[in-house]
Design a protein around this motif. Structure first.
Motif, PDB file in Angstrom:
ATOM      1  N   ASN A  63      40.260  47.428  43.162  1.00  0.00           N
ATOM      2  CA  ASN A  63      41.632  47.801  43.442  1.00  0.00           C
ATOM      3  C   ASN A  63      42.478  46.566  43.227  1.00  0.00           C
ATOM      4  O   ASN A  63      41.969  45.499  42.904  1.00  0.00           O
ATOM      5  CB  ASN A  63      41.783  48.381  44.848  1.00  0.00           C
ATOM      6  N   GLY A 102      33.884  58.812  42.255  1.00  0.00           N
ATOM      7  CA  GLY A 102      34.217  57.471  42.705  1.00  0.00           C
ATOM      8  C   GLY A 102      35.149  56.747  41.770  1.00  0.00           C
ATOM      9  O   GLY A 102      35.613  55.649  42.080  1.00  0.00           O
ATOM     10  N   PRO A 104      38.759  56.263  39.448  1.00  0.00           N
ATOM     11  CA  PRO A 104      40.149  56.331  39.891  1.00  0.00           C
ATOM     12  C   PRO A 104      40.694  57.748  39.924  1.00  0.00           C
ATOM     13  O   PRO A 104      41.542  58.070  40.755  1.00  0.00           O
ATOM     14  CB  PRO A 104      40.898  55.462  38.863  1.00  0.00           C
ATOM     15  N   VAL A 107      39.160  59.550  43.088  1.00  0.00           N
ATOM     16  CA  VAL A 107      39.671  58.900  44.290  1.00  0.00           C
ATOM     17  C   VAL A 107      41.131  59.289  44.505  1.00  0.00           C
ATOM     18  O   VAL A 107      41.570  59.561  45.628  1.00  0.00           O
ATOM     19  CB  VAL A 107      39.511  57.376  44.204  1.00  0.00           C
ATOM     20  N   VAL A 156      29.781  55.394  47.277  1.00  0.00           N
ATOM     21  CA  VAL A 156      30.966  56.231  47.071  1.00  0.00           C
ATOM     22  C   VAL A 156      31.138  57.194  48.237  1.00  0.00           C
ATOM     23  O   VAL A 156      32.244  57.407  48.743  1.00  0.00           O
ATOM     24  CB  VAL A 156      30.867  56.999  45.734  1.00  0.00           C
ATOM     25  N   TYR A 275      45.753  55.318  38.801  1.00  0.00           N
ATOM     26  CA  TYR A 275      45.691  53.975  39.375  1.00  0.00           C
ATOM     27  C   TYR A 275      46.789  53.769  40.410  1.00  0.00           C
ATOM     28  O   TYR A 275      46.568  53.155  41.457  1.00  0.00           O
ATOM     29  CB  TYR A 275      45.814  52.926  38.263  1.00  0.00           C
ATOM     30  N   CYS A 278      45.835  55.523  43.642  1.00  0.00           N
ATOM     31  CA  CYS A 278      44.801  54.767  44.363  1.00  0.00           C
ATOM     32  C   CYS A 278      45.415  53.545  45.039  1.00  0.00           C
ATOM     33  O   CYS A 278      45.088  53.232  46.197  1.00  0.00           O
ATOM     34  CB  CYS A 278      43.699  54.323  43.398  1.00  0.00           C
ATOM     35  N   GLN A 283      43.105  52.423  48.148  1.00  0.00           N
ATOM     36  CA  GLN A 283      41.719  52.830  47.969  1.00  0.00           C
ATOM     37  C   GLN A 283      41.094  52.136  46.767  1.00  0.00           C
ATOM     38  O   GLN A 283      41.772  51.842  45.777  1.00  0.00           O
ATOM     39  CB  GLN A 283      41.627  54.350  47.793  1.00  0.00           C
ATOM     40  N   GLU A 284      39.812  51.866  46.855  1.00  0.00           N
ATOM     41  CA  GLU A 284      39.048  51.268  45.767  1.00  0.00           C
ATOM     42  C   GLU A 284      38.399  52.365  44.935  1.00  0.00           C
ATOM     43  O   GLU A 284      38.238  53.494  45.390  1.00  0.00           O
ATOM     44  CB  GLU A 284      37.993  50.325  46.329  1.00  0.00           C
ATOM     45  N   TRP A 285      37.999  52.026  43.725  1.00  0.00           N
ATOM     46  CA  TRP A 285      37.398  53.013  42.845  1.00  0.00           C
ATOM     47  C   TRP A 285      36.280  52.385  42.029  1.00  0.00           C
ATOM     48  O   TRP A 285      36.059  51.186  42.056  1.00  0.00           O
ATOM     49  CB  TRP A 285      38.456  53.625  41.918  1.00  0.00           C
TER      50      TRP A 285
END
Length: 731
Positions: A63, A102, A104, A107, A156, A275, A278, A283-285
Motif C-alpha cells: 500500500n 487479495g 487491489p 480488496v 489474505v 488503488y 484501497c 488496506q494492503e493488497w
C-alpha cells in the motif's frame, strides 16, 4: 517481513511500503535481468501504468503512505457502488459472498461492500454476534499451483478478517494433475468458480460479488477482437449472470432452480480507481506474479495497453472512447436478448417430454434480424441439448436456410439437436429434439439427498426476488424510463454487423472512435492476432471431450432404489420400491382392476420384476420398446412374470396374484401407448427408460408405464441450465 517469498509492506512500518516495494523490485530486476532498462519511477498514486518485473514465485502485499496526498475521498465511489448494487436488484439486507484474491481489485470490493453494508446496519448494530459485519462473507481460493500459495491464502484471509468480514479459504484439488501451462489460467478460473459456488451453496448464500472492472472489460474487448468476435462477443462480460452448479446436490435443489447470482458491481471503475479505493480504506493488497507473465493472452494485452498509454491525454481519450464502443456493443446485446426473450415467449412451446415446438407463423423468421435469429436458435438448441457450445460457421448458415424455408419439409441435425417438421402442421411448425447418438456414452450424475428444503426454498425465493428487481430496472433502462442512458439508435445501427472490423468501422463512422483510437485498437488487435492462429474447423463434441474423464468415472448407468440422478443434464430421475399401490394415477374404473394387487405385492416384486440386487439401469427408448408395449397391451399372458419362477406346486393364491399382476401390466402398457401417440417419433428416442440387469423393460416414466405397481418412478424434464442460460444483464 518476508515469508517464503512473500513480501509484506505494512502501513505501520517506519519506512513506507512504497520504498520497500520499489527497492525490492529494483534489486530483483538488476540481479535477474541485467540487460533490461531500469524500472519506471513509481508514482504516489499507484498508477496502473506502472511496470512490474516478472517474478516467478513471489507475491507482494503493498500500500502507499496515506500521508503523501492526504486521505482519499471515497464518497463518489460509494455512491456509484450503491447505484450498481441497486441495478443488480440487491438491497442491503441481502447476504453476499465476495470472491477475494487479495489483489487491489478484490480488496477494493471488500472496502466498498463493507461500507455499503455498514450503512444498512448503522441503526441496528454494525456486527453480528461473532463481531463480523452482518451479511458478508469473503471466499479466498487457494489454487495450490505454487508452494507458497497456502500461506498466502491464509494471510489474505487474515487481512480480510481484520476488516471485519467473515472469511473462508477454499483449496483446489487437482485430481488429474496440474493443468498444462497453455491452459493454466482457464483451468484455474473454472476451478475457482466451482469452489466459489460450492461455498455459497454450503453457506446458503445466493449472491456472489466479483471484482471485475472497466480495465478488465477493455482487455477482454481486445482479446475477443483478435479472435474475430462480433458485436455480441465484444460486449464483454455480463454485469449480472446466473451460475448453475455442475454437480448438483439434491439438498440444494431449490437453490439450483435459480442458480447463484454472479454480480460485477465494479464495471464502471478503472484499475487506478482500485488503488485509490484501497488507499482510501487504508488496506494492503497482493500483486500476483502470474498476472505479469507474457505466456497468457490477457497479460500480453494488459502490458500492450500500458505501453501504449504513456501519454496522459491519450490515456484519457483512448480509455473513454474504448469504453464507449464497449457500451454501444452492450446496448446492442441488451436489445438482442430482449428480442430473443420475446420471441421465445411468443413462438416457442417447451414440452414436458424434453423437446420444443417453434411456430414459424408467429416467429416469421424472414422478418427477424440475422443476429437476433442466430441468438434465438442458439438459445433453443443449447437448452434442448444442454451442450453449451456456440453455433458457428457453416452450421449457422444451415440453420438460417432451414428455418427460413416455409413451409418446412425436410429434417436437419445440428448442435446436438434434430430438427424436423411437426406432424400435422404442414410445415408451419418445427420440432427441436435432442439428438441421441448411440456411440456417445450416457452421462449420469448421482444427486445426494438431504432434508434441507426449508432453508433452500428461502434462499431460492430470495434469488428469484433479486432477479425480478434487476429485470424491472433493466426494462426501465431498455425503454428509456430511467435516468440511465437508454438504448438509442446506436444499438440498432450495430445489429447488422457480422465482423469485429465492421464494428470498429461503424464506431468510427458514428463518431464514437477517433482516428487515433481506431488505429490504436487495430494495432493491439493485430499484435495479439499473431499469437492466435485458428486451425481447421473440426466437428468435435467439445463438451464430451472436456468431460471425458468424468464420463469414464460415471459410465455406469446403474441406479439403486431411493437414489436420484441427472441424465444427460436434462432429466431428473428418481425411483423406488413402494409399499402401497399408487391408485391416484388411475381412474375409478381402472382402480377396481388393480386394487387386488396389494395382497403379497412386496414378495412378488422382490422375486420377479426387480432382480435380487434391487438395481435398475438407464438407457434411451428404442423402437423395440414400442413393440413390446403393444405386445403387453394385447397378450393374455405376459412374457416375464412370477409364473416363470414358481414351482410346479404353485398354489391357487399364487396363480391369482399372477393374474392380477398381468392385468396391471396390460393396463399400464395400454395407457403408455396412448401417451406415446401424442409424442413425435423423433422425440421418443430421447425419453429415459429403466430396465433391469437382464434388459427387461421396467418403466418408461415419461409416459407412465411401469412393469409393477410397487415401482414409483419419475422422470422430470428439468435441464440444468434454463433457456437462454438464465438471467443476465449487460447494463
Amino acid at each position: 517481513m518476508a515469508r517464503r517469498g512473500l513480501i509484506i509492506a505494512s502501513s505501520s512500518s517506519s519506512s513506507s511500503s512504497h520504498s520497500i516495494f520499489t527497492s525490492f523490485s529494483t534489486t530483483l530486476q538488476l540481479s535477474n535481468h541485467p540487460k533490461r532498462p531500469p524500472p519506471l519511477p513509481y508514482s504516489s498514486s499507484c498508477s496502473p501504468r506502472l511496470r512490474f518485473p516478472f517474478i516467478h514465485s513471489s507475491r507482494f502485499f503493498c500500500n502507499f503512505s496515506k500521508n503523501q496526498h492526504g486521505p482519499v475521498d471515497l464518497s463518489n465511489y460509494k455512491e456509484t457502488f450503491a447505484r450498481r448494487m441497486a441495478m443488480a436488484g440487491l438491497k442491503r439486507h441481502h447476504r453476499l459472498a465476495l470472491g477475494v484474491s487479495g489483489g487491489p481489485d478484490s480488496v477494493a470490493l471488500c472496502v466498498l461492500a463493507a461500507m455499503w453494508t455498514r450503512d444498512a446496519n448503522s441503526s441496528i448494530g454494525l456486527n453480528d454476534s461473532s463481531g463480523f459485519i452482518e451479511g458478508l462473507m469473503a471466499i479466498v481460493v487457494d489454487h495450490g499451483l505454487r508452494p507458497e500459495s497456502r500461506d498466502e491464502a491464509n494471510l489474505v484471509c487474515r487481512r480480510v478478517t481484520n476488516m471485519g468480514i467473515r472469511c473462508e479459504t477454499a483449496c483446489c484439488e487437482w485430481f488429474e494433475g496440474r493443468p498444462k501451462q497453455g491452459h493454466l489460467q482457464e483451468a484455474a478460473r473454472d476451478k475457482r468458480y466451482e469452489l466459489l459456488q460450492n461455498v455459497c451453496i454450503q453457506h446458503q448464500i445466493g449472491v456472489l460479488l466479483i471484482a471485475h472492472h472497466a480495465d478488465d472489460q477493455a482487455e477482454l474487448f481486445i482479446l475477443r477482437l483478435s479472435r474475430g468476435s462480433g458485436v455480441l462477443g465484444l460486449s464483454g462480460t455480463a454485469f449480472v449472470s446466473q451460475l448453475f452448479v455442475k454437480s448438483p446436490d439434491y439438498s440444494s435443489e431449490a437453490i439450483n432452480e435459480h442458480g447463484i447470482l454472479l454480480v460485477r458491481p465494479l464495471l464502471e471503475f478503472s484499475k487506478e480507481d482500485m488503488y485509490q479505493i484501497c488507499q482510501g480504506g487504508n488496506q494492503e493488497w497482493v500483486e500476483d506474479p502470474t498476472n505479469r507473465s507474457s505466456l497468457f493472452a490477457r497479460n500480453r494485452i494488459r502490458k500492450s495497453l500500458r505501453n501504449l498509454l504513456s501519454c496522459e491525454y491519450i490515456t484519457a481519450v483512448f480509455k473513454d472512447e474504448l469504453q464507449a464502443v464497449i457500451s454501444a456493443c452492450r446496448r446492442t446485446r441488451l436489445h438482442v436478448d430482449k428480442v430473443c426473450s420475446d420471441l421465445i415467449n411468443q413462438a416457442v412451446t417447451i414440452m414436458p417430454e424434453g423437446y420444443a415446438v417453434i411456430n414459424l407463423q408467429i416467429l416469421n423468421p424472414s422478418s427477424v434480424d440475422d443476429i437476433c435469429l442466430s441468438k434465438f436458435l442458439t438459445f433453443i438448441l443449447q437448452f434442448i441439448s444442454q451442450k453449451h457450445r456456440p453455433v458457428r460457421g457453416s452450421a449457422t448458415k444451415l440453420l438460417f436456410d432451414y428455418i427460413r424455408t416455409s413451409p418446412c419439409k425436410t429434417c436437419l441435425t445440428a448442435a446436438g439437436c434434430y430438427l424436423s417438421p411437426s406432424p400435422g402442421s404442414k410445415g408451419s411448425k418445427i420440432l427441436i429434439c435432442c439428438s441421441v447418438d448411440s456411440n456417445v456414452p450416457l452421462r449420469m450424475e448421482m444427486i445426494h439427498t438431504h432434508s434441507n428444503e426449508r432453508q433452500n426454498c428461502s434462499i431460492s425465493s430470495e434469488v428469484q426476488q433479486i432477479v425480478e428487481n434487476a429485470k424491472s430496472f433493466q426494462d426501465k433502462f431498455i425503454f428509456g424510463v430511467s435516468d440511465v442512458q437508454p438504448l438509442g439508435s446506436t444499438s440498432s445501427q450495430l445489429l447488422g454487423l457480422k465482423s469485429s472490423e465492421s464494428v470498429l468501422n461503424e464506431a468510427k463512422r458514428l463518431g464514437i472512435l477517433s482516428n487515433s483510437s481506431y488505429d490504436t485498437i487495430f494495432s493491439l488487435q493485430n499484435q495479439e492476432s499473431e499469437y492466435f492462429k485458428p486451425g481447421p474447423e473440426v466437428m468435435i463434441d467439445h463438451e464430451l471431450k472436456d468431460e471425458g474423464k468424468l464420463i469414464h468415472k460415471t459410465a455406469s448407468t446403474t441406479i439403486h432404489p431411493g437414489q436420484a440422478c441427472y441424465l444427460m443434464k436434462r432429466f431428473l430421475i428418481k425411483w423406488n420400491l413402494c409399499g402401497k399401490t399408487p391408485y391416484n394415477i388411475y381412474s375409478s374404473d381402472e382402480i377396481d382392476a388393480v386394487k387386488g394387487w396389494k395382497v403379497g405385492r412386496q414378495q412378488c416384486c422382490s422375486s420377479c420384476v426387480v432382480d435380487h440386487d434391487n438395481v435398475a439401469e438407464l438407457r434411451f427408448m428404442v423402437d423395440t420398446d414400442w413393440l413390446y408395449l403393444a405386445k403387453l397391451s394385447k397378450s393374455q399372458e405376459v412374457g416375464y412374470f412370477p409364473g416363470q419362477i414358481l414351482s410346479a406346486t404353485a398354489t391357487e393364491k399364487d396363480a391369482w396374484k399372477i393374474k392380477l399382476w398381468s392385468e396391471f401390466v396390460k393396463l399400464s402398457a395400454h395407457r403408455a401407448l396412448l401417451s406415446l401417440k401424442s409424442i413425435p417419433v423423433c422425440a421418443r428416442r430421447a425419453l429415459p427408460v429403466l430396465v433391469d440387469s437382464q434388459g427387461l423393460l421396467l418403466s418408461i416414466p415419461s409416459v407412465g408405464f411401469q412393469h409393477c405397481p410397487c415401482l414409483t418412478v419419475s422422470a422430470v424434464f428439468k435441464p440444468r441450465v434454463p433457456i437462454g442460460g438464465g438471467f443476465s444483464s449487460f447494463l
